[in-house]
Design a protein around this motif. Structure first.
Motif, short mmCIF file in Angstrom:
data_model
loop_
_atom_site.label_atom_id
_atom_site.label_comp_id
_atom_site.label_asym_id
_atom_site.label_seq_id
_atom_site.Cartn_x
_atom_site.Cartn_y
_atom_site.Cartn_z
N ALA A 188 5.06 4.80 4.73
CA ALA A 188 6.51 4.45 5.38
C ALA A 188 6.73 2.77 4.36
CB ALA A 188 5.91 3.41 6.56
N LEU A 189 6.28 2.44 3.88
CA LEU A 189 6.69 1.50 2.38
C LEU A 189 7.49 2.26 1.87
CD1 LEU A 189 4.15 -1.17 2.30
CD2 LEU A 189 6.35 -1.56 3.60
N ALA A 190 7.22 3.52 1.21
CA ALA A 190 7.95 3.54 0.54
C ALA A 190 8.93 4.51 0.56
CB ALA A 190 7.35 5.32 -0.15
N ASP A 191 8.75 4.98 1.79
CA ASP A 191 10.16 6.11 2.67
C ASP A 191 11.01 4.88 2.70
OD1 ASP A 191 9.01 8.22 2.94
OD2 ASP A 191 8.41 8.03 5.02
N ALA A 192 10.18 3.52 3.24
CA ALA A 192 11.41 2.46 3.85
C ALA A 192 12.47 2.27 2.57
CB ALA A 192 10.81 1.49 3.83
N ALA A 207 16.07 1.78 0.93
CA ALA A 207 16.88 0.93 0.57
C ALA A 207 17.64 1.84 -0.83
CB ALA A 207 16.49 -0.13 0.10
N GLY A 208 17.21 2.36 -0.62
CA GLY A 208 18.10 2.89 -2.54
C GLY A 208 17.09 3.09 -3.72
N LEU A 209 15.90 3.00 -3.78
CA LEU A 209 15.52 3.58 -4.85
C LEU A 209 15.08 4.96 -4.80
CD1 LEU A 209 12.75 0.31 -4.14
CD2 LEU A 209 14.18 1.04 -6.33
N GLY A 210 14.56 5.56 -5.84
CA GLY A 210 14.15 6.49 -6.23
C GLY A 210 12.39 6.74 -5.63
N GLU A 211 12.58 8.09 -5.21
CA GLU A 211 11.64 7.98 -4.31
C GLU A 211 10.37 8.18 -5.37
OE1 GLU A 211 11.80 12.37 -2.01
OE2 GLU A 211 9.25 12.28 -2.17
N GLU A 212 9.96 8.47 -6.69
CA GLU A 212 8.59 8.29 -7.35
C GLU A 212 8.42 7.17 -7.45
OE1 GLU A 212 7.69 9.95 -11.28
OE2 GLU A 212 8.78 11.91 -9.55
N LEU A 213 10.01 6.12 -7.98
CA LEU A 213 9.84 4.59 -8.22
C LEU A 213 9.34 3.96 -6.59
CD1 LEU A 213 10.14 2.16 -9.61
CD2 LEU A 213 12.17 2.48 -9.36
N ALA A 214 9.69 4.72 -5.55
CA ALA A 214 9.36 3.60 -4.62
C ALA A 214 7.42 3.67 -4.01
CB ALA A 214 9.59 4.37 -3.40
N ARG A 215 7.31 5.30 -4.79
CA ARG A 215 5.62 5.08 -4.03
C ARG A 215 5.03 4.42 -5.62
NH1 ARG A 215 4.84 10.76 -3.90
NH2 ARG A 215 6.03 11.31 -2.23
N GLU A 216 5.60 4.47 -6.18
CA GLU A 216 4.81 3.81 -8.00
C GLU A 216 5.02 2.44 -7.05
OE1 GLU A 216 7.14 4.28 -11.25
OE2 GLU A 216 5.67 2.37 -12.14
N LEU A 217 5.81 1.73 -6.56
CA LEU A 217 5.95 0.10 -6.30
C LEU A 217 4.94 -0.02 -5.64
CD1 LEU A 217 9.45 -0.77 -6.74
CD2 LEU A 217 7.62 -1.07 -8.60
N VAL A 218 5.02 0.45 -4.78
CA VAL A 218 3.68 0.84 -3.07
C VAL A 218 2.34 0.15 -4.02
CG1 VAL A 218 2.95 0.58 -0.60
CG2 VAL A 218 5.76 1.07 -1.97
N VAL A 219 2.07 1.95 -4.36
CA VAL A 219 0.84 2.08 -4.53
C VAL A 219 0.45 0.99 -5.80
CG1 VAL A 219 -0.56 3.77 -5.60
CG2 VAL A 219 0.58 4.88 -3.91
N GLU A 220 0.97 0.32 -6.68
CA GLU A 220 0.40 -0.18 -7.36
C GLU A 220 -0.09 -1.45 -6.52
OE1 GLU A 220 -1.06 0.31 -10.41
OE2 GLU A 220 -0.49 2.31 -9.79
N THR A 221 1.27 -2.00 -5.76
CA THR A 221 1.00 -2.76 -5.37
C THR A 221 -0.01 -2.98 -4.03
OG1 THR A 221 3.44 -3.50 -4.89
CG2 THR A 221 1.72 -4.34 -3.49
N THR A 222 -0.08 -2.23 -3.44
CA THR A 222 -1.60 -1.60 -2.70
C THR A 222 -2.87 -2.41 -3.29
OG1 THR A 222 -0.09 -0.01 -1.03
CG2 THR A 222 -3.04 -0.16 -0.84
N GLY A 223 -2.90 -1.76 -4.67
CA GLY A 223 -3.76 -1.44 -4.94
C GLY A 223 -4.55 -2.64 -5.98
N GLY A 224 -3.87 -3.66 -6.52
CA GLY A 224 -3.42 -5.33 -6.78
C GLY A 224 -3.77 -5.61 -5.58
N THR A 225 -3.03 -5.72 -4.05
CA THR A 225 -3.72 -6.99 -3.54
C THR A 225 -5.91 -6.09 -3.15
OG1 THR A 225 -1.17 -6.18 -2.34
CG2 THR A 225 -3.19 -7.19 -0.56
N ALA A 226 -5.85 -5.46 -3.21
CA ALA A 226 -7.24 -4.74 -2.60
C ALA A 226 -8.02 -5.85 -3.67
CB ALA A 226 -6.88 -3.19 -2.82
N GLU A 227 -7.61 -5.69 -5.14
CA GLU A 227 -8.32 -6.55 -5.56
C GLU A 227 -7.93 -8.03 -5.62
OE1 GLU A 227 -10.33 -5.90 -8.37
OE2 GLU A 227 -10.02 -3.50 -7.61
#
Ligand SMILES: NC(=O)c1ccc[n+]([C@@H]2O[C@H](COP(=O)([O-])OP(=O)(O)OC[C@H]3O[C@@H](n4cnc5c(N)ncnc54)[C@H](OP(=O)(O)O)[C@@H]3O)[C@@H](O)[C@H]2O)c1
Length: 247
Positions: free
Chosen positions: A168-172, A176-196
């Protein structure tokens, strides 16, 4: 130690991929789909029948759906050690289905065992070797049998809920104007870092650290509240528990 999977579905595949070659020889069975042979080919193991699995495996990992317990147990007569992955199936039920087994344990893994970052709740008797194998796959937690359903709802089912939040975050982001791959990369890495970070800090601390008063994150959290964000997660856990308990 020879590990045999009775059942070669999603969870057997995740655990077997997590172990790779490090668990020793792996055996697989299925009920005719061919998934056992596919997994064996992928991981260098062997597809066999249930009777042969019971005879050759030092540890049988029970990875069928709970409804198949009694029928598969009768085909696995002679099993020495059982590790059950069955959801909503207490230890007592497993032990009754395998009266001849010396070690019977119950494990609730989540799908992240595939990348050795799983959570594995454990109850019952297991050998030191079996415990070592589980530790390879992630974070092992001893749990009373009666707490398994509640735990399953927040660690077994939760990878799907968290995956939905990421999607849902990546779709949002795309909206908002980002490419699909970039949006998923940003959210996935943010999720991993937040978990740490959440291993060190309380969730409320992390929220406070990001959401300064009057800022954009605060506006986002208010919107999440207004849309019932927290309640939606609570409802998901309740629904999973109700399904598990057959109510
Ligand atoms: N998926 C998860 O995230 C997860 C998490 C924790 C626990 N679990 C538990 O793990 C268990 C398996 O779940 P799953 O999602 O992996 O299910 P699944 O994908 O449906 O796989 C079930 C497997 O059992 C096989 N099977 C059925 N009857 C059999 C028999 N008599 N002999 C040998 N194999 C037989 C099926 O064979 P075919 O391939 O021929 O159909 C299939 O390979 C469940 O009890 C579940 O509660 C799952």
């Amino acid at each position: 130690m020879v590990v045999g999977f009775a059942g070669s579905g999603s969870m057997a595949a995740a655990m077997a991929r997590g172990w790779g070659a490090d668990a020793g020889p792996l055996l697989f069975t299925d009920s005719g789909s061919g998934r056992a042979a596919e997994l064996a080919a992928e991981l260098g193991g062997e597809a066999v029948g249930n009777a042969e699995l019971a005879e050759r495996a030092d540890l049988v990992v029970l990875a069928v759906k709970p409804a198949a317990l009694d029928s598969v147990a009768s085909e696995l007569a002679g099993t020495r050690a059982v590790m059950s992955l069955l959801g909503a199936t207490p230890l007592e039920r497993i032990a009754a289905a395998f009266p001849g087994a010396e070690d019977v344990c119950r494990v609730m893994p989540n799908v992240a065992v595939e990348v050795r970052r799983g959570v594995l709740c454990v109850a019952g008797r297991l050998s030191a070797d079996a415990r070592r194998l589980l530790q390879m796959l992630g974070h092992v937690v001893e749990l009373p049998d009666e707490d398994f359903d509640a735990a399953t709802a927040i660690m077994g089912c939760a990878p799907a809920y968290l995956a939905l939040a990421v999607e849902a975050l990546a779709d949002a982001g795309v909206e908002a104007g980002l490419g699909e791959e970039l949006a998923r990369e940003l959210v996935v890495e943010t999720t991993g870092g937040t978990a740490e970070l959440l291993r060190e800090r309380h969730p409320q601390d992390v929220r406070r650290a990001v959401a300064s008063p009057g800022g954009s994150t605060e506006a986002g959290l208010e919107a999440l509240d207004a849309e019932g964000g927290r309640e939606a997660f609570e409802a998901a856990v309740r629904a999973s528990l109700e399904r598990m308990r057959g109510s």
